[in-house]
Design a protein around this motif. Structure first.
Motif, PDB file in Angstrom:
ATOM      1  N   GLU C 141       0.850  -1.195   0.000  1.00 13.08           N
ATOM      2  CA  GLU C 141       0.000   0.000   0.000  1.00 13.08           C
ATOM      3  C   GLU C 141       0.891   1.252   0.000  1.00 13.08           C
ATOM      4  N   ILE C 142       1.896   1.249   0.858  1.00 12.81           N
ATOM      5  CA  ILE C 142       2.814   2.390   0.911  1.00 12.81           C
ATOM      6  C   ILE C 142       3.506   2.566  -0.435  1.00 12.81           C
ATOM      7  N   ASP C 144       2.507   1.699  -3.359  1.00  6.92           N
ATOM      8  CA  ASP C 144       1.596   2.078  -4.435  1.00  6.92           C
ATOM      9  C   ASP C 144       1.025   3.487  -4.292  1.00  6.92           C
ATOM     10  N   THR C 145       1.402   4.207  -3.256  1.00  6.84           N
ATOM     11  CA  THR C 145       0.879   5.574  -3.131  1.00  6.84           C
ATOM     12  C   THR C 145       1.406   6.485  -4.235  1.00  6.84           C
ATOM     13  N   THR C 146       2.528   6.139  -4.835  1.00  2.00           N
ATOM     14  CA  THR C 146       3.015   6.932  -5.975  1.00  2.00           C
ATOM     15  C   THR C 146       3.004   6.063  -7.224  1.00  2.00           C
ATOM     16  N   THR C 147       2.817   6.706  -8.394  1.00  2.00           N
ATOM     17  CA  THR C 147       2.771   5.913  -9.633  1.00  2.00           C
ATOM     18  C   THR C 147       4.134   5.310  -9.970  1.00  2.00           C
ATOM     19  N   ARG C 149       6.008   3.957  -7.833  1.00  3.20           N
ATOM     20  CA  ARG C 149       6.258   2.923  -6.800  1.00  3.20           C
ATOM     21  C   ARG C 149       7.545   3.190  -6.023  1.00  3.20           C
ATOM     22  N   PRO C 151       8.574   4.696  -2.517  1.00  5.72           N
ATOM     23  CA  PRO C 151       7.829   4.955  -1.281  1.00  5.72           C
ATOM     24  C   PRO C 151       8.095   6.323  -0.654  1.00  5.72           C
ATOM     25  N   SER C 153       7.578  10.228  -1.282  1.00  2.06           N
ATOM     26  CA  SER C 153       6.781  10.972  -2.266  1.00  2.06           C
ATOM     27  C   SER C 153       7.548  12.103  -2.931  1.00  2.06           C
TER      28      SER C 153
END
Lengths: 335, 335, 335, 335
Positions: C141-142, C144-147, C149, C151, C153
């Protein structure tokens, strides 16, 4: 695991045990190099070595120009494009020493884990058939009471006479070995290509001089109706057993807990002293009389080899199945 | 390679071809997904798919509580610890579709490279034996002239009558399939474990319902003397051939260029309509009458399957040998 | 096992998820054909099919005469002696769909049996490095928070800008994927050839576009002294753990219960829109500008593929070890 | 094939060659038992034996209670559930003798068939880097002019000083080995799982003490753009070659005829004389000082081992490809 576990079977395979087999006096002592400490396997590869102490390449000189009929000289030439100076090379039945060594290790695992017992015997020599023994009580000791490894002594005597006569004629004779594996846990063998009977057939037909294999009812099954051939289920111990055992212990390629029973056919040894009209490698007609030391009949020495290959197959299957789930204990036979 | 090369053999395997086999009307159309372009293989994996269009799981409901005698229901339970709802699961003979597909590809390679021809036929049903056909001229066309795939028409008639009678009795009957492989190049098969006959035995005993295998003289060899059994060499073409072929085309596990000839024994199909007294999974006595559609005799449908497995084995061996050296062309038979 | 277990990872691999990857809109729906009933595996083979619904062979026309630089067109020609009409043939990264499907099944087994968790992330794109995340708490989940991948941001933003710029230049860029496998039981991996790191290296270097692999301290280890590099033992749970993890979870090729950590290097994709001066198959100089839809950077889509291959390797090792003895539970990490 | 072909490489691997390596004086004489006659292989298995003549199990007594940090003692216990009395058991780097023997046979085949030349060298020790040698002319003779097997003599001197200092400190140090394989025919390696670089990575990471592998541009590729990384094609001899060789001789997993170039990272040897605070098997804190004879740096002895594994992989791939089609001759390099 101890060297004696292996030596015992090697001694049963060894030539020169009796008047009926070849006179080479190989000692076939096994040396354990690695994989054990204080008779316990370490989980790492086990290295065994058996030296060949009675090697006489001179005996094989003629074969360099004349391929022995029904032997591998011609096909090795076709396959490898080269001829070994030493007799037979890879095609020598001496290679079965390795099978016996490996089989003894496999057997130790099987007997310790499942109580599996594997006993083979000579079921025929030429036209002489051994009456079916009681496969629930048959033991290697019973089998070894005769030099032919036929558990019926009067039949054994007739076999010995036939073999002696054949030796005098400088000829050879075929025969069959049967084998029973008791206490094989249910669940061994794979569903499609590696069915248990397929692996056993592979193993047995990989032995020198074998021509045929059947499991359970074998070729006899082909003449039977399903209603007579089917083995009906019945409660045995905690699971199911069968009333008859035409299946020979396998259903759909997987062991069912009943004794695994099979038969292997051996042809007469190809190398004979009798003169044979054949052709040399160039195709020129010639006559061949084999020198060297050769068995007129191999089935009695094949007994421990068949047992070893059966053990190897069953151990492989048991390890595959243990990866999947612990095999159930075999059906306890009623006394 | 074209889909029709594969479809031809699938159609010979398909049930519902005649009155003597099961009445399921599977269409068994093969779809080629990948590995080819314009009928040429690319060297990459070939994907084939055959959908099952006539699936009736309902027919198999009773088996969930009562294992069919001499079938795989009980041993699958022992092996996997689970029961499939659908009939037979992996143990269904439908899996032989994949073997036929693969075998057809192997055959295309063998016939194109070596001119190899593989022809199987029904050599017995129950006690009825097919007279030995001329294996040098036998063809699939000749075999297919009768629905039983017995190349002798009067024998075939008797077989059909026996099968019809067996069907009426809601019973089943066993039989044998023989197979000849012509133009097999010398040099195929490995010296020790993967002898050609060992691989063939493995392949054949991996087929559903098989109990026995023999190559060349087979069990008959066990009653013979070496001087009669040995196949003498003689010049043939550029190499050597043999006068007789008791070896069945293999010496020391390696093909010698003579036709490879073997026989496979099939038991009577286990699933019969006749009531059988057996036990359910808990060991309670019960009576089973199979529903569903089942063959009273499988040998005629087994013919293309045996051919396919033979092709697969020979192609594997030829590829292994090509890595070593180009196999010599097979011995040209004299007309 | 349910189709959604597999679909989840397929969706993470799928192109067209975001602006940074290729614009092909493959749907990549998995169909489960066999091996399951009511979401439970039967122990028999699982067949999965993913259709290719957006196939445009026209895009690949020029490659038939001009091999793409640093792509497989030339070597496939050398290997198979034939050119596939369709784009890339076996060399297309679409083959990784199968790896993701298989990996998802392996993961289900690992997580259910040992609680194993496998999480990969983008650790660099070009010169931009991701700060080392907390590998004990990192989750998909962490990631996948950015396109991209990545972790982190703010790093992810810079990466996206670099990738967008690269796309505008019709060029491509390389990057690295790191992976941590938590709760791997001790005892996985074989002592000599099939060491766990060897199998992981094999698996990762078998992925398209990979050039480098390191485990634990990797190339950094080569500059270190033993006294600093050695991971000292300390009591953890019922067994031993290590204070540091330079080993990356393996000792002597066998997992030690600590997290398995490795890094994989991906080269910039070979197929770019920018004109390249190269030679055609005959050796004549020419200019190539790739058409079709291609990724300027593959590492974000490689994340689930790396996870899948790690799962496949670990599951294989666990099954091998289960055949030997039940692996001990992994060391419980302190919160 | 002659024993001296093998002995030559064994002598390069042997400890006690110089001041920088361990002082055990193993003789490592190879004995050829079978598979050859008059220096010609027969096509049958080759048996080689190297006796261990300087075995001192006493040196390893402490390890029975205290697992060496970063060594395999702990994981062997986890895997096999048993501890070998003798040092390290299967985890001893003595097992690489077998790799060197096998590699020498493979090399003989490769050099005779394709003119393949495989040369490895020490490319770094600790922080000291070897300047990139001319890989077109590098030879084993050049590499062996220094005891560190670093082909640059002034760098070699600094490396020797670093190693001597490390030995005095009872410590150890890591390093890298690079390897070039010239005259590798195009077409080696399989399209998907068994890519050439995957097999090389597997082989190298299966060596003791390795942590990292890269082929061609390796991790550097991850920072590059496609337009700079791509290797443009150009006519060379009868086929195509590439202007640059970032690919390291492989495209899509298949050799392209350019030199195969790769690098392997070795960690500092785990066994050091310096005292280490660690735990025993029960988890109790303790201090360990290794006795016995150990290398402070292994990379110079690793050189022939890396060559041997490369030869083994290339020979396997060449045999696989020969089954498919005769590999084309490698691109002839211009002088």
């Amino acid at each position: 695991l101890h060297a004696s576990d292996i030596q015992k079977q090697l001694d049963r395979r060894r030539p020169g045990q009796s008047a009926i087999s070849t006179r080479r006096s190989e000692k076939d002592r096994v040396i354990l190099y690695s994989g054990l400490e204080r008779d316990t396997t370490l989980g790492t590869p086990i290295m065994l070595l058996v030296h060949n102490e009675d090697h006489r390449p001179g005996d094989y000189a003629q074969m360099l120009s004349v391929p022995r009929p029904s032997h591998a000289d011609y096909t090795y030439q076709a396959k490898f494009g080269i001829r070994a100076q030493s007799g037979g090379g890879r095609a020598s039945a001496r290679e079965t020493i390795g099978r016996v060594c490996g089989g003894a290790v496999a057997e130790k695992f099987l007997s310790g884990t499942f109580g599996t017992e594997i006993i083979a015997w000579v079921s025929s020599v030429g036209d002489i058939q051994t009456p079916m023994p009681d496969i629930d009580t048959l033991s290697r000791e019973i089998v070894d009471t005769t030099t032919t490894r036929c558990p019926d002594s009067s039949t054994a005597q007739r076999m010995e006479q036939l073999i002696a006569r054949t030796r005098e004629e400088q000829d050879s004779i075929g025969g069959c070995v049967m084998c029973v594996c008791r206490n094989v846990p249910p669940g061994l063998g794979e569903p499609v290509f590696d069915k248990l009977e397929a692996l056993l057939a592979h193993a047995m037909l990989s032995l020198p001089a074998t021509k045929a294999f059947e499991i359970g009812s074998g070729f006899t099954a082909t003449t039977m109706k399903g209603s007579h051939h089917n083995d009906m289920f019945v409660k045995k111990g905690d699971g199911l057993g069968t009333v008859t055992n035409n299946s020979g212990g396998v259903l759909g390629g997987i062991s069912n807990g009943e004794p695994v029973v099979f038969r292997v056919g051996f042809k007469p040894p190809a190398t004979i002293g009798k003169a044979q009209k054949t052709a040399d490698f160039t195709g020129k007609e010639t006559t061949q009389e084999a020198r060297g030391r050769h068995d007129p009949c191999v089935v009695n020495r094949a007994v421990p080899i068949v047992e070893s290959m059966a053990a190897t197959v069953l151990a492989d299957c048991a390890l595959r199945q243990q990866r999947r789930r612990q095999p159930a204990p075999p059906i306890q036979q009623q006394p």
